[in-house]
Motif scaffolding. Structure first.
Motif, PDB file in Angstrom:
ATOM      1  N   PRO A 171       0.828  -1.214   0.000  1.00  0.00           N
ATOM      2  CA  PRO A 171       0.000   0.000   0.000  1.00  0.00           C
ATOM      3  C   PRO A 171       0.858   1.259   0.000  1.00  0.00           C
ATOM      4  N   ASP A 172       0.205   2.408  -0.129  1.00  0.00           N
ATOM      5  CA  ASP A 172       0.894   3.686   0.033  1.00  0.00           C
ATOM      6  C   ASP A 172       0.972   3.964   1.527  1.00  0.00           C
ATOM      7  N   MET A 173       2.143   3.734   2.114  1.00  0.00           N
ATOM      8  CA  MET A 173       2.299   3.830   3.563  1.00  0.00           C
ATOM      9  C   MET A 173       2.123   5.259   4.069  1.00  0.00           C
ATOM     10  N   LYS A 174       2.196   6.213   3.179  1.00  0.00           N
ATOM     11  CA  LYS A 174       2.073   7.614   3.580  1.00  0.00           C
ATOM     12  C   LYS A 174       0.639   7.979   3.954  1.00  0.00           C
ATOM     13  N   VAL A 175      -0.337   7.274   3.406  1.00  0.00           N
ATOM     14  CA  VAL A 175      -1.732   7.675   3.598  1.00  0.00           C
ATOM     15  C   VAL A 175      -2.552   6.701   4.443  1.00  0.00           C
ATOM     16  N   PRO A 187      17.045 -11.918  13.174  1.00  0.00           N
ATOM     17  CA  PRO A 187      15.767 -11.205  13.071  1.00  0.00           C
ATOM     18  C   PRO A 187      15.750 -10.242  11.878  1.00  0.00           C
ATOM     19  N   ILE A 188      14.562  -9.983  11.358  1.00  0.00           N
ATOM     20  CA  ILE A 188      14.393  -8.993  10.291  1.00  0.00           C
ATOM     21  C   ILE A 188      14.733  -7.622  10.882  1.00  0.00           C
ATOM     22  N   THR A 189      15.553  -6.871  10.174  1.00  0.00           N
ATOM     23  CA  THR A 189      16.115  -5.629  10.716  1.00  0.00           C
ATOM     24  C   THR A 189      15.628  -4.383   9.996  1.00  0.00           C
ATOM     25  N   TRP A 190      15.266  -4.510   8.696  1.00  0.00           N
ATOM     26  CA  TRP A 190      14.995  -3.333   7.873  1.00  0.00           C
ATOM     27  C   TRP A 190      13.637  -3.391   7.207  1.00  0.00           C
ATOM     28  N   PHE A 191      13.060  -2.213   7.029  1.00  0.00           N
ATOM     29  CA  PHE A 191      11.767  -2.051   6.363  1.00  0.00           C
ATOM     30  C   PHE A 191      11.933  -1.088   5.190  1.00  0.00           C
ATOM     31  N   ALA A 192      11.469  -1.496   4.010  1.00  0.00           N
ATOM     32  CA  ALA A 192      11.521  -0.642   2.825  1.00  0.00           C
ATOM     33  C   ALA A 192      10.091  -0.322   2.391  1.00  0.00           C
ATOM     34  N   PRO A 193       9.637   0.917   2.579  1.00  0.00           N
ATOM     35  CA  PRO A 193       8.260   1.277   2.206  1.00  0.00           C
ATOM     36  C   PRO A 193       8.043   1.136   0.698  1.00  0.00           C
ATOM     37  N   PRO A 194       6.939   0.547   0.276  1.00  0.00           N
ATOM     38  CA  PRO A 194       6.650   0.434  -1.154  1.00  0.00           C
ATOM     39  C   PRO A 194       6.686   1.795  -1.842  1.00  0.00           C
ATOM     40  N   SER A 195       7.359   1.848  -2.987  1.00  0.00           N
ATOM     41  CA  SER A 195       7.490   3.074  -3.779  1.00  0.00           C
ATOM     42  C   SER A 195       8.195   4.198  -3.036  1.00  0.00           C
ATOM     43  N   GLY A 196       8.774   3.880  -1.897  1.00  0.00           N
ATOM     44  CA  GLY A 196       9.476   4.899  -1.112  1.00  0.00           C
ATOM     45  C   GLY A 196       8.547   5.913  -0.468  1.00  0.00           C
ATOM     46  N   SER A 197       7.275   5.558  -0.313  1.00  0.00           N
ATOM     47  CA  SER A 197       6.285   6.483   0.238  1.00  0.00           C
ATOM     48  C   SER A 197       6.114   6.238   1.744  1.00  0.00           C
ATOM     49  N   MET A 212      15.745   3.596   2.506  1.00  0.00           N
ATOM     50  CA  MET A 212      15.328   4.090   1.189  1.00  0.00           C
ATOM     51  C   MET A 212      16.417   3.731   0.172  1.00  0.00           C
ATOM     52  N   TRP A 213      16.739   4.631  -0.745  1.00  0.00           N
ATOM     53  CA  TRP A 213      17.791   4.337  -1.719  1.00  0.00           C
ATOM     54  C   TRP A 213      18.458   5.625  -2.162  1.00  0.00           C
ATOM     55  N   THR A 214      19.653   5.471  -2.733  1.00  0.00           N
ATOM     56  CA  THR A 214      20.413   6.602  -3.254  1.00  0.00           C
ATOM     57  C   THR A 214      20.379   6.633  -4.773  1.00  0.00           C
ATOM     58  N   VAL A 215      20.502   5.442  -5.379  1.00  0.00           N
ATOM     59  CA  VAL A 215      20.541   5.312  -6.838  1.00  0.00           C
ATOM     60  C   VAL A 215      19.434   4.357  -7.266  1.00  0.00           C
ATOM     61  N   HIS A 252      28.368   6.048  -5.720  1.00  0.00           N
ATOM     62  CA  HIS A 252      29.385   6.639  -4.852  1.00  0.00           C
ATOM     63  C   HIS A 252      29.505   5.780  -3.604  1.00  0.00           C
ATOM     64  N   ASN A 253      30.497   6.066  -2.781  1.00  0.00           N
ATOM     65  CA  ASN A 253      30.634   5.360  -1.501  1.00  0.00           C
ATOM     66  C   ASN A 253      29.323   5.423  -0.726  1.00  0.00           C
ATOM     67  N   GLY A 254      28.882   4.268  -0.237  1.00  0.00           N
ATOM     68  CA  GLY A 254      27.694   4.232   0.616  1.00  0.00           C
ATOM     69  C   GLY A 254      26.369   4.187  -0.123  1.00  0.00           C
ATOM     70  N   ALA A 255      26.398   4.050  -1.438  1.00  0.00           N
ATOM     71  CA  ALA A 255      25.144   4.095  -2.210  1.00  0.00           C
ATOM     72  C   ALA A 255      24.278   2.863  -1.953  1.00  0.00           C
ATOM     73  N   LEU A 256      22.981   3.099  -1.807  1.00  0.00           N
ATOM     74  CA  LEU A 256      21.962   2.043  -1.767  1.00  0.00           C
ATOM     75  C   LEU A 256      21.305   2.014  -3.145  1.00  0.00           C
ATOM     76  N   ILE A 257      21.441   0.896  -3.848  1.00  0.00           N
ATOM     77  CA  ILE A 257      21.018   0.798  -5.244  1.00  0.00           C
ATOM     78  C   ILE A 257      19.717   0.004  -5.330  1.00  0.00           C
ATOM     79  N   LEU A 258      18.653   0.668  -5.758  1.00  0.00           N
ATOM     80  CA  LEU A 258      17.325   0.057  -5.815  1.00  0.00           C
ATOM     81  C   LEU A 258      17.118  -0.704  -7.122  1.00  0.00           C
TER      82      LEU A 258
END
Length: 335
Positions: free
Chosen positions: A191-195, A223-233, A251-254, A276-282
């Motif tokens: 879902p759109d987690m923002k709304v 254990p599961i450590t990270w949550f990625a919101p759908p569409s980055g919302s 979230m992501w950088t690239v 770049h250094n530290g990039a999160l690539i989606l």
């Protein structure tokens, strides 16, 4: 005659004294004491030199912080010369050799976990590592080849799984885990987690955790450590609710924008020109990514970038890399 007798007696006494075991012990003791003093002086001299140059080769740790643009930025360990270990490596040569310096990592006072809930868009800019964030809610037909390519290069990625997808594709979910990759939470129904409401947010996150843990069973090594919101919302409350569930929001950088079906050349050029250094690539399991992944990994490695999981990238741990300066020498041991 009397003089001769005196000389003879003195000679005999001298022989007795020299051949006396107690005399041997005394002389041996003096020799050992002299040798110990010499070694001690050599040791002290080398210790003094290593200690004197310790600060010259050290790098202070950097605390995690909240950036006004990039939100949460993880900290980075410092390095400090391990005098004892360095001395052990140098003492046979009896002189200072910076190629034999050994370092130990020093943790920062403030770590990512110490910050208030905030999304993470990238790793520390001084850490020569990137991470693949692979969001999975569809694209089953491309997963096997992508996993084979990651295995070929011995690369670990972070797969963020939609709970509904895991329920419908338990064997594929287990295959990802069996390959040694990190698994994260990508909501249950996308879902759109923002709304959505707070109650619905909690349900989406918890239900996904539950289905992943039930499906993986004993295969879930941590254990599961990270949550990625759908569409980055998301909104601030989304991040806080995820934190209540002991999940960091990532979230992501690239962005590969692979859902637009770019050619492999377009996708590779897009990532390599922005990385770049530290990039999160989606990315997602798509035909574009499947056909690009092999050359993309090679291109990143040619840039001296290590590829690791989100947890590895966002940890404070320093990595050894030819593109990173550890003190004055790039080839030293780091504990």
């Amino acid at each position: 005659m009397r003089k001769f007798i005196h000389i003879t007696i003195m000679f005999v006494l001298a022989l007795v004294f020299i051949n006396n075991p107690l005399t041997d012990q005394y002389v041996s003791g003096l020799k050992q004491e002299t040798d110990a003093i010499t070694v001690s002086k050599q040791k002290d001299s080398l210790y003094e030199e290593i200690t004197a140059k310790k600060e010259e080769f050290s790098i202070p740790p950097q605390d995690a912080k909240i950036d006004p643009v990039w939100k949460a930025i993880p900290g980075l360990n410092g390095i400090e010369v391990d005098v004892e270990a360095s001395y052990r490596k140098m003492r046979s040569g009896k002189k200072f050799n910076e190629d034999k310096l050994v370092y130990k990592q020093i943790e920062p006072k403030v770590k990512l976990k110490d910050l208030p809930p905030s999304p993470v868009y990238k790793g520390h800019p001084d850490k020569p590592m990137v991470s693949f964030i692979i969001n999975v809610a569809w694209g089953n037909e491309y997963l096997s080849d992508m996993l084979a390519t990651l295995k070929k290069h011995n690369v670990s990625a972070s797969f963020f799984l939609e709970g509904r997808w895991v329920k419908n594709n338990p064997e594929l979910a287990r295959m990802i885990m069996d390959a040694g990759h990190e698994v994260g939470n990508h909501s249950y129904t996308h879902p759109d987690m923002k709304v959505i409401s707070s109650a619905r947010t909690r349900e989406e996150i918890q239900k996904t955790n539950d289905v992943i843990e039930a499906t993986m069973d004993e295969k879930l090594s941590k254990p599961i450590t990270w949550f990625a919101p759908p569409s980055g919302s998301y909104r601030d409350e989304t991040v806080k609710i995820a934190a209540e569930k002991n999940l960091g929001t990532v979230m992501w950088t690239v962005d590969t924008v692979d859902w637009r079906k770019p050619s492999p050349e377009e996708l590779i050029n897009r990532v390599l020109s922005k990385v770049h250094n530290g990039a999160l690539i989606l990315m997602h399991p798509t035909e574009s990514t499947e056909k690009s992944l092999d050359r993309l990994i090679t291109g990143l490695q040619e840039k001296n970038l290590e590829i690791g999981t989100v947890s590895e990238l966002l940890s404070e741990k320093r990595i050894q890399n030819n593109n990173q300066d550890f003190g004055k020498n790039n080839n030293n041991n780091i504990n």
